[in-house]
Scaffold this motif. Structure first.
Motif, short mmCIF file in Angstrom:
data_model
loop_
_atom_site.label_atom_id
_atom_site.label_comp_id
_atom_site.label_asym_id
_atom_site.label_seq_id
_atom_site.Cartn_x
_atom_site.Cartn_y
_atom_site.Cartn_z
N LEU B 305 0.85 -1.18 0.00
CA LEU B 305 0.00 0.00 0.00
C LEU B 305 0.89 1.23 0.00
N TYR B 306 0.50 2.21 -0.78
CA TYR B 306 1.27 3.44 -0.79
C TYR B 306 0.39 4.57 -1.26
N SER B 307 0.87 5.78 -1.07
CA SER B 307 0.10 6.93 -1.52
C SER B 307 0.46 7.22 -2.96
N GLN B 308 -0.55 7.28 -3.80
CA GLN B 308 -0.32 7.51 -5.22
C GLN B 308 -0.99 8.82 -5.61
N ALA B 309 -0.22 9.71 -6.17
CA ALA B 309 -0.79 10.99 -6.60
C ALA B 309 -0.73 11.05 -8.11
N ASP B 310 -1.82 11.49 -8.73
CA ASP B 310 -1.74 11.71 -10.17
C ASP B 310 -1.17 13.11 -10.39
N SER B 311 -1.19 13.55 -11.62
CA SER B 311 -0.53 14.82 -11.91
C SER B 311 -1.20 15.99 -11.17
N LYS B 312 -2.47 15.82 -10.85
CA LYS B 312 -3.16 16.89 -10.13
C LYS B 312 -2.86 16.76 -8.64
N LYS B 313 -3.68 17.44 -7.85
CA LYS B 313 -3.36 17.44 -6.42
C LYS B 313 -3.95 16.23 -5.70
N LYS B 314 -4.79 15.50 -6.41
CA LYS B 314 -5.47 14.40 -5.74
C LYS B 314 -4.51 13.23 -5.49
N SER B 315 -4.65 12.64 -4.32
CA SER B 315 -3.89 11.42 -4.11
C SER B 315 -4.78 10.42 -3.39
N ASN B 316 -4.44 9.16 -3.53
CA ASN B 316 -5.25 8.13 -2.93
C ASN B 316 -4.37 6.97 -2.50
N LEU B 317 -4.98 6.08 -1.73
CA LEU B 317 -4.25 4.92 -1.27
C LEU B 317 -4.30 3.87 -2.37
N MET B 318 -3.12 3.41 -2.80
CA MET B 318 -3.04 2.43 -3.87
C MET B 318 -2.56 1.10 -3.30
N MET B 319 -3.07 0.03 -3.86
CA MET B 319 -2.59 -1.29 -3.46
C MET B 319 -2.01 -1.96 -4.69
N SER B 320 -0.78 -2.39 -4.61
CA SER B 320 -0.17 -3.16 -5.69
C SER B 320 -0.12 -4.61 -5.27
N LEU B 321 -0.56 -5.50 -6.15
CA LEU B 321 -0.52 -6.93 -5.84
C LEU B 321 0.76 -7.53 -6.38
#
Lengths: 737, 489
Positions: B305-321
Motif C-alpha cells: 500500500l502506498y500513496s499515489q498521486a496523479d498529476s493533479k493534487k489528488k492522491s489516494n491509497l493504492m494497493m499493488s498486488l
C-alpha cells in the motif's frame, strides 16, 4: 504453468570417450602481442580446443545463464507452501566413458557452476589412449534415466504437503546429451536405449518411495563434429518416440556454432527471450574523451516481451543471422519457435535512454525479470552491468522512426541482481483516481499523521533469515503481526480524541506498556511517569486537552485530569493481561489517582445534581472491565460530547465546499437546558418553545457571568472570598459542564 | 478492467416481442433496458470502470470511446439506429483494434456482446466465419482469441430454447471457447419481457460487476475498503494446485518496508466523510513519511500500500498486488522471515535512519557480478592471456595480480580440460623470461619461470599439480621479501 514441467529436472550427459579428445580444429591465436613487440620472435602456434572442451564450456555457459535467471533457492522446510509457488529448476551433470560419473546431485547446494567446474577438473579431458571398445555414451544415458527417476527435494516436499493429492506431483525431465555419434542409426540406437531404460526404471520406481516413474522425458541429442568435417548425423526436429519419450537431434560443428546452438536451446527450454540494448555510450579505452555506441545482448524470461509478442509488433525484432549457411526465411510472422529451429537468433532491440530516475514511472512497473548477459565478460557487457550494479538505472525506449518516444523497459539492480522491469507504456485504467478526501473520513483534519508515521517506523520490518521461529514457535512475520496488535490496542486516530498521546510526559509509559515483556527498569520508568503526572496535577499544570471549538477555556482543570487519568487507565488496561508488571503499572495508576475520600464525597454530591451523562459514565466504569472498546466511548462524557459536536463543525469549516456551521455563536446557558431535556425522555412542546426563545434571546445579550457558572441556576456569590481563603472553588464551576 | 459493450444493431433486433396488454416492444428495447440497468449499476457501484460502446451490423461503429461518463453512454444508447444484417467477425476485429489502441495488449478487458442470437446468414455470418476459420492466411485470422486477456459475456435477447432450435447456441459456445473460455453465455428465462431481461443483466452484474469490498486491518485498527479494479483470482499451477487463488477480503497490513510495482485503487463512497477512517490516517502517514506498507492478501500472497498521486493534487491509497508466492520480491527475502525491528539486536535502519536492511543480498553472486571465465569467443581467451602477459612485464610490482590472473586461467583450463592452453601459456611465459630487458628486476625472471613450470606440471594432469582448488603461489625469493608481500593491490 506447471511447477513440475520437463524443465524441473535437466540431466546433462557429456561424452567423455577417447574420440572427444579430438581437436575441434577451430584455432585460437594466443600469441597476439608479439607482433608489435620484439622482432625476430617466432610466434607460437595457435591452440585449438578439443571436442570435449567445446562441449564442457558450452554446457557451463548453458548453466551460467540458467542459474543467473533461475537462481537456486534454499528449500525452507518450515514453509511447505514454498514449494508450490516457485519455479525450481535443477540440473544433474553426468559424464560418460567406460562408466558414468555423476558430478552433482539434485540437491540445491549442488546447483552451482563453481561446484561443477571443480568436479569437471577432477575428471579431466578424455584419455585418447583408453580402449574405445569399453567406452560409450550409453553408460551416461542409462544413469541419466535413473537419475530422472530419483525424487528431488521439491517433489518429495510437495508430495508430503499434498498428502492424498500426492499423485498430482508429476515427474518429467529433460536429457541433454552432448556426444559425437557415428551415424543416424547410432542415434536411433541411443534413443531406443533411453526408451528401454525408462520402461525398466518405471517398473522399478512403481514400488519405491524414493523413486518416481517418469511421465515424460525430452531427449535432446547434440551431435558435435570437428570443423571442416562433413556431418554423419542429420538434424531432426522433435519427434514422439513413445508417449513418454520425445527426441530431437541437432548436428552442430564444434566451437561457436555449438555455443550459439546451446544458447538457442537454453532460451527454448526455459522460456527465455533476448533483448539487445543499443546505443550504449561508452568511453573509448584509448581516447578517453570520445565515446562510441555499443550494443549488449541480454537474456531474460520472455514475459518481459509480452507486450510485443501479443500485439504482433514484429517490426522491432531484429534477425541476426549467426550461422552463415542458414537461410533466413524472411517471414516475420514466423518469429516464434520456427525461426529458432532454423538457427536464427531473434532479439528485441531497445534504445538506451540517458539515465534518470523518475518515481512516477516506477509506479507503472508491471513486472521485473532477472537478466543474464549473453556475452558476460565482453567489455560492453561488463560496463553495462557494472554501471547497473553500482545502483544506477537505465530507461529503455522502443526505437521508432517517427512519433513520440515510448519508454517500455527499465534496467535496474536490487541487491546485486539486475532486473529488466517492464513499464506500462499505454494508457492506464488507473488514471484520474478519486481523491482520498472524497471518501470516508476524508473530511476529518486532525488525524495523528505524525504519530502514525512514528508508529510505522517503530513497526518496520527487517529480514531474519537465520531465525525462522522464536521460542513460542512464531515465525518473524507472525511476531510482526502480534506486535502490530499490541501496539494498536488503544490508538485514537485523531488528536481531539486523545489527551495522553498529546502529552510529552506520558511518552515513556506509552512506549513501554506496549512491550511484550517489561523489565524491572521499565516498570520503574512507568511508575515514575505516573508520579510525574500526579505531581503535575498537584501543581495544576495545564493539560493539552483539545479545546478546539469549545467555548471559553474548555473543561476545568480537575476535569481535565480526570479525563487524562481515565484515558491512561484505558491504555494500560488493554495491556494488563500481558504480564505481572503490566498489572503493577495499572495498580500504580489506580493508587495514585484516587482522591482523598472527603473530596471524592463532595464531588459525588456535586454530580448527583448533574445530568445523566455522568450516570452513563458510571455504567461505563462498570463495563470497562469487559474490554477496552466501550472505554473510548465512555471517555466522551458530557464535555466530550459537546466537544465532539463542536469539533465536527470545526472540521467542516476547514473544507471549502462544506456547509457553514449551523451555529457559530456560543450556545451558552441553553446548552444546559437542552442536555437536561435530553436526559428526560420526550420533550414537551412548551419546553421546546421555551428553549428556542431562550436560545434566541441569549444571542442578543451578554450572559450574566454568575449564571454561566451557576449550578442549577444558583450562583454562589462572593466566590473570591473563598478563593482568597484558599478554599476549593471548583465545585460550583463544574455545574456548567 | 475496461468494458466494451458490443451492441447488435441489425434489423433482426427490431423484431417485436409479444407482450400482453402493453405497448409493443422490440428486442432492441429490451436490450437497451438491460444495458441501462448495467450502466446505472456501474455509475453508482463501479464508477471507475472505463466503458466503450460499439454498435455493429454489417459494419461497426465506435459510438462512445472509453469513458467513465455513464450519461454519455446512456444517451448514445437511447439514440441507436437500426441497420442491416449481423456480421460479428468484423465487429470483433473492431473491438480488438479499439482495445489495443487504447490499452495495449496486456490490460485485461471485458467484452459484453448484446445480440438476439440471429447471427447472420451467408458470408459474414458467424456460422460462415467459424466454418472457414481453418482455411485462412495469417492476415485474415479470426479475431478471437483477443491478443489481450479478456472475458466475453454474451447477452442473448432470446431464450435458450429459441437458440437451440437453430445452431446459434452451438456457434456462440464455439465463440466462447475460441475466446479462451473466460466468460459466460446468458439467455433469458421464460417470456421475453422487461422482467426477464432485468434478471439476465442482474446475473451479469453479479458475476462481473460486483464491487470488491474488504476490510483493511492493522492490528486493532481497521477500515472497510473497496478495491478497484477488483482483484481477480489467480491460477498458479493447473496441475499441483488447480484451485485459483483469490484475494481474501480480510487484508492485513503488516508493516512498512522500502519503496516500488502493480496497481489497484481503493475508494469509498461519500457517506460518513466526517468520522475518522483508518485508511485516511494510513494514507496520510505513508505520504508524509514516503513509506509503503506491506499487505497480506491471503496465504503467501502479498501486496503493498502506498500513496499515489496523479498529476493533479489528488492522491489516494493504492494497493499493488505481487505475484502470489512466498518471495515475491527477491530483494526483500522471504516475507515470512520479515520480523519487527524490535527483535533485532540493533536497529537495522540505524538510529538516524541512515541504513536499511534492504535489499537482501543473494547468497551466490550472479555471473555478471563475479569474475567468471568464458572462452566461448576467442576474444575472451585472448583477453585473459594478454592480461597475464601485461602483468608479467610489470613484475615484481604486479606479482599479486599476475598470480591472480594466472590462477583464474589455470582453474578454467583445468575445468574445461583445456591442457593445451596451459602448455601454450607456459611457453609464452618462458619466452617472456628470455625477452626480459637487462634492467628488469631479478625477481621477475624467477617468478616467470616458476609460473611456467607450475603450469606445465598442471597440464600433465598429475593430481598433485592439477588439483582444482590448488593455487600457484608466488615463489619465495630473496628479493620478494616473503611471498610477494611487497605488492598489494
Amino acid at each position: 504453468m506447471k511447477t513440475f514441467s520437463v524443465s524441473h529436472k535437466t540431466v546433462i550427459v557429456v561424452d567423455h570417450c577417447p574420440y572427444m579428445a579430438e581437436s575441434s580444429r577451430q584455432q585460437i591465436e594466443c600469441d597476439m602481442l608479439t607482433k608489435s613487440r620484439a622482432q625476430g620472435v617466432i610466434p607460437l602456434a595457435p591452440v585449438s580446443k578439443s571436442l570435449w572442451t567445446c562441449a564442457v564450456e558450452c554446457s557451463m555457459e548453458y548453466l551460467r545463464i540458467l542459474y543467473d535467471i533461475y537462481p537456486a533457492r534454499k528449500l525452507d522446510m518450515s514453509a511447505h507452501r514454498d514449494i508450490l509457488a516457485c519455479t525450481v529448476l535443477q540440473v544433474n551433470y553426468i559424464v560418460s566413458d567406460s562408466e558414468f560419473h555423476i558430478l552433482n546431485s539434485w540437491r540445491q547446494e549442488d546447483q552451482s557452476v563453481q561446484e561443477l567446474m571443480s568436479a569437471l577438473a577432477a575428471v579431466g579431458p578424455p584419455n585418447p589412449r583408453e580402449d574405445p571398445e569399453c567406452c560409450s555414451i550409453l553408460h551416461g544415458l542409462v544413469a541419466a534415466v535413473e537419475s530422472l527417476c530419483k525424487i528431488t527435494e521439491y517433489q518429495h516436499e510437495s508430495r508430503t504437503t499434498l498428502m492424498d493429492m500426492a499423485e498430482r506431483v508429476a515427474n518429467r525431465g529433460r536429457i541433454i546429451c552432448l556426444t559425437n555419434a557415428k551415424s543416424d542409426t547410432h542415434v536411433r540406437m541411443l534413443e531406443d536405449c533411453v526408451l528401454e531404460t525408462i520402461q525398466e526404471q518405471n517398473k522399478l520406481a512403481a514400488g519405491s518411495d524414493r523413486l518416481m516413474p517418469i511421465q515424460q522425458c525430452e531427449l535432446v541429442l547434440v551431435h558435435i563434429y570437428p570443423q571442416g568435417d562433413d556431418t554423419l548425423v542429420s538434424d531432426r526436429p522433435k519427434k514422439e518416440i513413445s508417449s513418454v519419450l520425445n527426441s530431437e537431434v541437432h548436428s552442430v560443428r564444434a566451437g561457436r556454432h555449438l555455443a550459439s546452438k546451446l544458447n538457442v536451446l537454453v532460451q527454448q527450454h526455459f522460456d527465455l527471450a533476448s533483448t539487445t540494448i543499443t546505443n550504449i555510450p561508452m568511453k573509448e579505452e584509448q581516447h578517453a574523451n570520445t565515446s562510441a555506441n555499443y550494443d549488449v545482448e541480454l537474456l531474460h524470461h520472455r514475459d518481459a516481451h509480452i507486450e510485443f509478442i501479443k500485439s504482433g509488433m514484429h517490426s522491432i525484432f531484429v534477425f541476426d543471422q549467426c550461422i552463415p549457411d542458414c537461410v533466413c526465411t524472411g517471414d516475420l510472422h514466423m518469429a516464434g519457435s520456427t525461426s529458432r529451429d532454423s538457427g536464427l537468433k531473434e532479439t528485441v532491440t531497445l534504445k538506451w535512454c540517458t539515465p534518470r530516475t523518475n518515481s512516477v514511472e516506477l509506479h507503472y512497473c508491471t513486472g521485473a525479470f532477472r537478466i543474464s548477459p549473453v556475452d558476460v565478460n565482453s567489455r560492453p557487457s561488463s560496463c553495462l552491468t557494472n554501471f547497473l550494479l553500482n545502483g544506477r538505472s537505465v530507461l529503455l525506449e522502443q526505437p521508432r522512426k517517427s512519433g513520440s518516444k515510448v519508454i517500455s523497459h527499465m534496467l535496474s539492480c536490487h541487491g546485486g541482481e539486475i532486473f529488466l522491469h517492464t513499464l506500462n507504456s499505454t494508457r492506464s485504467t488507473l488514471e484520474d483516481p478519486p481523491s482520498i478526501s472524497e471518501g470516508c473520513g476524508g473530511r476529518v483534519t486532525d488525524y495523528r499523521i505524525t504519530d502514525f508515521g512514528e508508529f510505522m517506523r517503530e513497526n518496520r520490518l527487517t529480514p531474519f533469515p537465520d531465525m525462522p521461529v522464536d521460542a513460542a514457535g512464531r515465525a518473524p512475520f507472525e511476531r510482526a503481526k502480534a506486535q502490530l496488535e499490541r501496539h494498536t490496542r488503544y490508538w485514537p486516530m485523531i488528536i481531539s480524541q486523545t489527551t495522553i498521546f498529546n502529552m510529552q510526559a506520558v511518552v515513556p509509559l506509552a512506549n513501554l506498556i506496549v512491550k511484550d515483556s517489561m523489565t524491572e527498569d521499565d516498570l520503574l520508568t512507568c511508575q515514575k511517569t505516573v508520579y510525574n503526572l500526579v505531581d503535575m496535577e498537584r501543581k495544576n499544570d495545564p493539560l493539552p486537552i483539545s479545546t478546539v471549538g469549545s467555548r471559553g477555556k474548555g473543561p476545568k482543570r480537575d476535569e481535565q485530569y480526570r479525563i487524562m487519568w481515565n484515558e491512561l487507565e484505558t491504555l494500560v488496561k488493554t495491556h494488563v493481561g500481558t504480564s505481572e508488571r503490566h498489572q503493577q503499572v495499572l495498580e500504580c495508576i489506580s493508587a495514585c489517582r484516587s482522591k482523598p475520600p472527603e473530596e471524592e464525597e463532595r464531588k459525588k454530591r456535586g454530580r448527583k445534581r448533574e445530568d445523566k451523562e455522568d450516570k452513563t459514565e458510571k455504567n461505563g466504569k462498570e463495563s470497562e472491565e469487559k474490554g477496552w472498546a466501550p472505554d473510548s466511548e465512555r471517555l466522551k462524557g458530557a464535555i466530550e460530547r459537546e466537544k465532539e459536536e463542536q469539533s465536527e463543525s470545526e472540521v467542516i469549516k476547514d473544507s471549502p465546499d462544506s456547509p457553514e456551521p449551523f451555529n457559530k455563536k456560543p450556545r451558552l446557558a441553553t446548552e444546559e437546558l437542552l442536555s437536561l431535556e435530553k436526559s428526560k425522555g420526550p420533550v414537551s412542546l412548551l419546553s421546546l418553545w421555551t428553549s428556542r426563545i431562550t436560545q434566541a434571546n441569549s444571542r442578543k445579550h451578554q450572559e450574566f457571568a454568575g449564571r454561566i457558572n451557576s449550578v442549577n441556576n444558583k450562583a454562589e456569590l462572593y466566590q473570591h472570598l473563598k478563593d482568597e481563603n484558599g478554599m476549593d472553588v471548583h465545585e460550583n464551576g463544574k455545574a456548567t459542564r | 478492467m475496461p468494458t466494451v459493450v458490443l451492441m447488435d444493431a441489425s434489423l433482426s433486433m427490431t423484431r417485436p416481442v409479444s407482450l400482453e396488454g402493453s405497448e409493443e416492444f422490440q428486442r432492441k428495447n429490451l436490450a437497451v433496458h438491460g444495458l441501462t440497468m448495467l450502466f446505472e449499476h456501474m455509475a453508482t457501484n463501479y464508477r471507475l470502470e472505463f466503458t466503450a460502446l460499439v454498435v455493429f451490423s454489417s459494419l461497426w461503429e465506435l459510438m462512445v470511446p472509453f469513458t467513465r461518463d455513464y450519461n454519455t453512454l446512456q444517451e448514445a444508447l437511447n439514440n441507436l439506429e437500426d441497420y442491416d444484417k449481423t456480421c460479428l467477425e468484423s465487429a470483433l476485429q473492431g473491438v480488438s483494434n479499439i482495445v489495443q489502441q487504447e490499452w495495449g495488449s496486456t490490460c485485461p478487458c471485458q467484452v459484453v456482446l448484446v445480440t438476439d442470437g440471429a447471427l447472420g446468414i451467408g458470408r459474414g455470418s458467424l456460422r460462415h466465419s467459424l466454418a472457414t476459420m481453418k482455411q485462412r492466411g495469417e492476415d485474415k485470422k479470426f479475431p478471437l482469441p483477443f491478443p489481450f486477456p479478456s472475458k466475453l459475456y454474451i447477452m442473448c435477447i432470446s431464450n435458450a430454447e429459441e437458440l437451440q432450435a437453430t445452431d446459434a447456441m452451438d456457434n456462440l459456445e464455439q465463440l466462447l471457447t475460441l475466446s479462451g473460455g473466460e466468460g459466460h453465455i446468458f439467455t433469458m428465462d421464460g417470456p421475453l419481457c422487461l422482467k426477464s431481461v432485468q434478471a439476465m443483466f442482474g446475473k451479469l452484474i453479479d458475476q462481473a460487476y460486483t464491487p470488491f469490498h474488504a476490510v483493511l486491518r492493522c492490528g486493532n485498527l481497521a477500515s472497510d475498503v473497496q478495491v478497484f479494479p477488483r482483484p481477480e483470482p489467480v491460477l498458479l499451477d493447473d496441475e499441483v494446485d488447480p484451485v485459483p487463488k483469490a484475494v481474501l477480503t480480510e487484508a492485513d497490513e503488516v508493516g512498512a518496508g522500502t519503496t516500488d510495482d502493480m496497481e489497484e485503487d481503493t475508494s469509498t463512497n461519500q457517506m460518513a466523510g466526517k468520522s475518522p477512517n483508518f485508511c485516511v490516517l494510513l494514507h496520510g502517514s505513508l505520504k508524509v513519511e514516503g513509506m509503503v506498507a506491506l499487505v497480506q492478501l491471503g496465504p503467501d500472497w502479498y501486496g503493498m500500500l502506498y500513496s499515489q498521486a496523479d498529476s493533479k493534487k489528488k492522491s489516494n491509497l493504492m494497493m499493488s498486488l505481487f505475484e502470489p508466492g512466498p518471495e515475491p520480491l527477491p530483494w526483500l527475502g522471504k516475507i515470512s522471515q520479515l520480523g519487527p525491528i524490535s527483535d533485532a539486536l540493533e536497529n537495522p535502519y540505524g538510529e538516524d535512519d541512515s541504513k536499511s536492511p534492504f535489499p537482501v543480498q543473494p547468497k551466490n553472486k550472479r555471473s555478471y557480478a563475479q569474475n567468471v571465465t568464458v572462452w566461448i569467443k576467442a576474444s575472451g581467451l585472448q583477453t585473459d592471456v594478454q592480461k597475464i602477459l601485461r602483468n608479467a612485464r610489470k613484475l615484481p610490482e604486479k606479482t599479486q595480480t599476475f598470480y591472480k590472473e594466472l590462477n583464474r586461467l589455470r582453474k578454467a583450463a583445468l575445468a574445461f580440460g583445456f591442457w593445451e592452453l596451459l602448455k601454450c601459456v607456459a611457453e609464452l611465459l618462458e619466452r617472456e623470461c628470455t625477452l626480459l630487458p637487462d634492467s628488469a628486476h631479478p625477481d621477475a625472471a624467477f617468478q616467470l619461470s616458476h609460473a611456467a613450470q607450475q603450469l606445465k606440471l598442471a597440464s600433465t594432469g598429475d593430481s598433485q599439480y592439477a588439483a582444482f582448488e590448488h593455487n600457484i603461489t608466488p615463489m619465495l625469493t630473496d628479493f620478494s621479501g616473503g611471498g610477494g608481500g611487497a605488492d598489494r593491490m
